[in-house]
Design a protein around this motif. Structure first.
Motif, PDB file in Angstrom:
ATOM      1  N   GLY A 139      40.075  33.302  40.755  1.00  0.00           N
ATOM      2  CA  GLY A 139      39.676  32.334  41.773  1.00  0.00           C
ATOM      3  C   GLY A 139      39.374  33.061  43.064  1.00  0.00           C
ATOM      4  N   ALA A 140      38.977  32.296  44.068  1.00  0.00           N
ATOM      5  CA  ALA A 140      38.591  32.920  45.334  1.00  0.00           C
ATOM      6  C   ALA A 140      39.795  33.565  46.027  1.00  0.00           C
ATOM      7  CB  ALA A 140      37.933  31.895  46.252  1.00  0.00           C
ATOM      8  N   THR A 141      40.989  33.032  45.808  1.00  0.00           N
ATOM      9  CA  THR A 141      42.166  33.662  46.405  1.00  0.00           C
ATOM     10  C   THR A 141      42.351  35.071  45.835  1.00  0.00           C
ATOM     11  OG1 THR A 141      43.198  31.502  46.706  1.00  0.00           O
ATOM     12  CG2 THR A 141      44.659  33.418  46.779  1.00  0.00           C
ATOM     13  N   HIS A 182      39.871  31.048  55.659  1.00  0.00           N
ATOM     14  CA  HIS A 182      40.543  30.155  54.706  1.00  0.00           C
ATOM     15  C   HIS A 182      42.006  30.569  54.596  1.00  0.00           C
ATOM     16  CE1 HIS A 182      41.561  28.653  50.596  1.00  0.00           C
ATOM     17  NE2 HIS A 182      40.775  27.652  50.960  1.00  0.00           N
ATOM     18  N   SER A 184      43.754  31.231  52.240  1.00  0.00           N
ATOM     19  CA  SER A 184      44.040  32.279  51.246  1.00  0.00           C
ATOM     20  C   SER A 184      43.970  33.683  51.861  1.00  0.00           C
ATOM     21  CB  SER A 184      43.063  32.175  50.070  1.00  0.00           C
ATOM     22  OG  SER A 184      41.731  32.285  50.509  1.00  0.00           O
ATOM     23  N   VAL A 238      35.739  25.261  55.001  1.00  0.00           N
ATOM     24  CA  VAL A 238      36.028  24.107  54.144  1.00  0.00           C
ATOM     25  C   VAL A 238      35.847  22.755  54.837  1.00  0.00           C
ATOM     26  CG1 VAL A 238      37.489  25.265  52.453  1.00  0.00           C
ATOM     27  CG2 VAL A 238      38.511  24.380  54.549  1.00  0.00           C
ATOM     28  N   ASP A 263      34.044  35.958  52.859  1.00  0.00           N
ATOM     29  CA  ASP A 263      34.541  34.888  51.999  1.00  0.00           C
ATOM     30  C   ASP A 263      33.425  33.855  51.880  1.00  0.00           C
ATOM     31  OD1 ASP A 263      35.733  32.775  50.729  1.00  0.00           O
ATOM     32  OD2 ASP A 263      37.478  32.649  52.066  1.00  0.00           O
ATOM     33  N   ALA A 265      33.196  31.734  49.219  1.00  0.00           N
ATOM     34  CA  ALA A 265      33.738  31.078  48.020  1.00  0.00           C
ATOM     35  C   ALA A 265      32.759  30.060  47.430  1.00  0.00           C
ATOM     36  CB  ALA A 265      35.083  30.428  48.332  1.00  0.00           C
ATOM     37  N   PHE A 266      32.301  29.135  48.277  1.00  0.00           N
ATOM     38  CA  PHE A 266      31.271  28.213  47.770  1.00  0.00           C
ATOM     39  C   PHE A 266      29.985  28.309  48.579  1.00  0.00           C
ATOM     40  CE2 PHE A 266      33.700  25.805  50.826  1.00  0.00           C
ATOM     41  CZ  PHE A 266      32.783  24.997  51.478  1.00  0.00           C
ATOM     42  N   ASP A 292      33.562  31.962  44.468  1.00  0.00           N
ATOM     43  CA  ASP A 292      34.254  31.161  43.472  1.00  0.00           C
ATOM     44  C   ASP A 292      33.233  30.644  42.466  1.00  0.00           C
ATOM     45  OD1 ASP A 292      36.723  30.272  42.636  1.00  0.00           O
ATOM     46  OD2 ASP A 292      37.177  29.274  44.536  1.00  0.00           O
ATOM     47  N   HIS A 294      34.499  28.380  39.780  1.00  0.00           N
ATOM     48  CA  HIS A 294      34.964  27.056  39.320  1.00  0.00           C
ATOM     49  C   HIS A 294      34.677  25.966  40.351  1.00  0.00           C
ATOM     50  CE1 HIS A 294      39.113  28.878  40.569  1.00  0.00           C
ATOM     51  NE2 HIS A 294      38.566  28.342  41.623  1.00  0.00           N
ATOM     52  N   LYS A 295      34.109  26.341  41.479  1.00  0.00           N
ATOM     53  CA  LYS A 295      33.631  25.323  42.421  1.00  0.00           C
ATOM     54  C   LYS A 295      32.162  25.013  42.097  1.00  0.00           C
ATOM     55  CE  LYS A 295      37.023  26.382  45.976  1.00  0.00           C
ATOM     56  NZ  LYS A 295      37.341  27.249  47.108  1.00  0.00           N
TER      57      LYS A 295
HETATM   58  C1  LIG Z   1      38.486  27.380  47.711  1.00  0.00           C
HETATM   59  C2  LIG Z   1      38.390  28.488  48.669  1.00  0.00           C
HETATM   60  C3  LIG Z   1      39.225  29.610  48.579  1.00  0.00           C
HETATM   61  C4  LIG Z   1      40.323  29.718  47.550  1.00  0.00           C
HETATM   62  O1  LIG Z   1      39.833  29.489  46.271  1.00  0.00           O
HETATM   63  P1  LIG Z   1      40.735  29.333  44.976  1.00  0.00           P
HETATM   64  O2  LIG Z   1      39.721  29.295  43.902  1.00  0.00           O
HETATM   65  O3  LIG Z   1      41.475  28.036  45.137  1.00  0.00           O
HETATM   66  O4  LIG Z   1      41.653  30.488  44.889  1.00  0.00           O
HETATM   67  C5  LIG Z   1      38.990  30.630  49.462  1.00  0.00           C
HETATM   68  N1  LIG Z   1      38.058  30.549  50.418  1.00  0.00           N
HETATM   69  C6  LIG Z   1      37.264  29.465  50.554  1.00  0.00           C
HETATM   70  C7  LIG Z   1      36.234  29.433  51.640  1.00  0.00           C
HETATM   71  C8  LIG Z   1      37.408  28.397  49.689  1.00  0.00           C
HETATM   72  O5  LIG Z   1      36.604  27.325  49.804  1.00  0.00           O
END
Ligand SMILES: *Cc1c(COP(=O)(O)O)cnc(C)c1O
Length: 463
Positions: A139-141, A182, A184, A238, A263, A265-266, A292, A294-295
């Motif tokens: 995952g993104a974390t 984020h 994380s 987010v 980062d 992630a999405f 990420d 799974h998003k």
């Molecule tokens: C969701 C997200 C994360 C963490 O992602 P996980 O898949 O829950 O570990 C990190 N950074 C951003 C910007 C996110 O949207």
């Protein structure tokens, strides 16, 4: 072989058929069942002594647990940033389990080659150059943690110490600068022995923005007096999906010594849409990138990818030297690149989805989600009891009650919305004001869904 196990082996085709029938029925009802489940989960059952066989396990799951599972794969689960799973990715995921490959290394299988092919496709999808290598993580974390671990090793390189040998203490205090990181990111800093308190929040741009003020970032870097640092840039926050100016931040590397981790992630998925691709201009200049899957790729949990330009430092951190595995030579096996040694073939669902729908199919998902978010934003702005907390920049609508948006009133609104069974949203605090977020990243969501969400919000905010 135990009798029920032998029996299951004999009946494997029927068993898979039963699982298929059950999954088909669950997915067919996804859009109409309650989106979130609130009631109490069943009390814990004792450890089974004699097993029931897999058919019995399926029946017990269907009876005891399935009724309490959320509709997070469905079109109106808009909490957090929750992707669904495309038909092709579910197919790939099932086969991942059926093949049960261990992707630590080649291990007498071509599967590692499939992961490399998938990483190369993703790199191209997000506009990254061939200097970026990548690996699948959970995952993104995990991706942020791996990226920042490579950054930590780089700091050691700059200061003439080897962190992987001597430990993080050899670095002394580390400076990590970011605008709207984020949650994380501090978690990763804790895991890595850098420390949560070493994260310094750089001021944001004025005017309801979550993007870092690059001039203030430059000032913070200048104050370091040449000490190397880590900058975490954010591509898609987010709450309001704001983007740091990646190109401007990367340009600071000419004058200041820092590792640039992005980062995305999405937010990286903006690259799929020609109208939004400018938001991730400069992504390729990053030293490490988190995306990420799974998003917004809509593959099942859990999958993300981690990219870096410094695979050599990544191997220094993560290599798993042992007498029978040896040190990596040439293209390193994946166990030398990520926290895990044994790894599932997490790339297969993504591979299936990219083959099935291609760049065009995934672009359509992203662009439709953006249109739907804009539509919901306009709808919410027109509801007298609600107001937007931030403009809808991409795929998230962040809003609150028009009057007296206390935490208690927002919590009550969230409960009413969830209790409707129609939609699931998650709370946030934006610029000090409690509110709710609706994040669009599911391939199933349509305009009819947005209308249902708006109806629920209008009713709940008027109550
Ligand atoms: C969701 C997200 C994360 C963490 O992602 P996980 O898949 O829950 O570990 C990190 N950074 C951003 C910007 C996110 O949207």
């Amino acid at each position: 072989m135990h009798r029920t196990l032998a029996d299951d082996l004999f009946r494997l085709p029927e068993l898979l058929q039963s699982a298929r029938d059950f999954a088909t029925a669950e997915l067919a009802g996804l859009a109409e069942r309650p989106v979130a489940r609130l009631g109490q989960a069943p009390a814990r059952a004792p450890l089974p002594g004699d097993g029931t066989g897999a058919e019995g396990a399926l029946a017990r799951f269907a009876e005891r647990w399935a009724p309490g599972f959320s509709g997070s794969a469905g079109p109106r689960y808009l909490g957090f940033v929750t992707g669904g799973a495309t038909p092709a990715s579910v197919t790939g995921d099932w086969l991942t389990s059926a093949y049960d490959q261990n992707l630590s290394g080649a291990g007498g299988s071509w599967a590692a080659g499939l992961e490399r092919e998938t990483v190369a496709w993703l790199r191209e999808l997000f506009g990254l150059g061939a200097e970026h290598s990548g690996a699948f993580v959970t995952g993104a974390t995990a991706s942020n943690t791996v990226g920042l671990a490579i950054a930590r090793e780089w700091l050691g390189e700059r200061l003439g110490v080897s962190v992987s040998r001597e430990g993080a203490a050899a670095l002394g205090p580390v400076d990590v600068l970011s605008g709207s990181p984020h949650s994380s990111v501090p978690k990763a800093l804790s895991v890595l022995g850098i420390g949560r308190d070493r994260l310094r929040h750089v001021p944001l741009l004025p005017g309801n923005r979550e993007a870092v003020n690059v001039a203030r970032l430059e000032e913070a870097l200048a104050e370091l007096d040449g000490r190397p640092a880590i900058v975490v840039a954010n591509a898609g926050t987010v709450n309001s999906v704001d983007f740091d100016d990646l190109r401007a931040i990367a340009a600071l590397k000419d004058r200041y010594d820092f590792w640039l981790h992005v980062d995305a992630a999405f937010g990286a998925f903006a690259a799929l849409s020609p109208t939004h691709a400018h938001l991730v201009d400069g992504l390729d200049a990053a030293d490490s990138v988190c995306v990420d899957l799974h998003k917004w790729l809509n593959v099942p949990y859990d999958a993300a990818v981690q990219f870096t330009r410094r695979q050599d430092l990544q191997v220094a951190v993560f290599h798993n030297a042992s007498p029978y595995l040896g040190l990596p030579a040439g293209e390193p096996d994946f166990l030398h690149l990520t926290p895990e040694n044994s790894r599932r073939l997490r790339a297969l669902p993504a591979w299936f989805s990219l083959v099935a729908y291609g760049r065009a199919g995934h672009r359509e998902i992203v662009e439709r989600n953006v249109v739907l978010a804009r539509g919901l934003g306009e709808g919410i702005a027109a509801v007298p009891g609600l107001r937007l907390l931030a403009p809808v920049r991409l795929n998230v609508v962040c809003f609150t009650l028009a009057e007296d948006p206390t935490q208690d009133r927002i919590d009550a609104l969230a409960r009413a919305v969830t209790a409707s069974g129609e939609v699931f949203l998650t709370p946030t605090v934006y610029d000090g004001v409690p509110g709710l977020r609706a994040a669009f990243s599911n391939w199933r969501t349509t305009e009819a869904d947005t209308q249902r969400v708006l109806d629920v919000l209008a009713a709940a905010s008027a109550a």
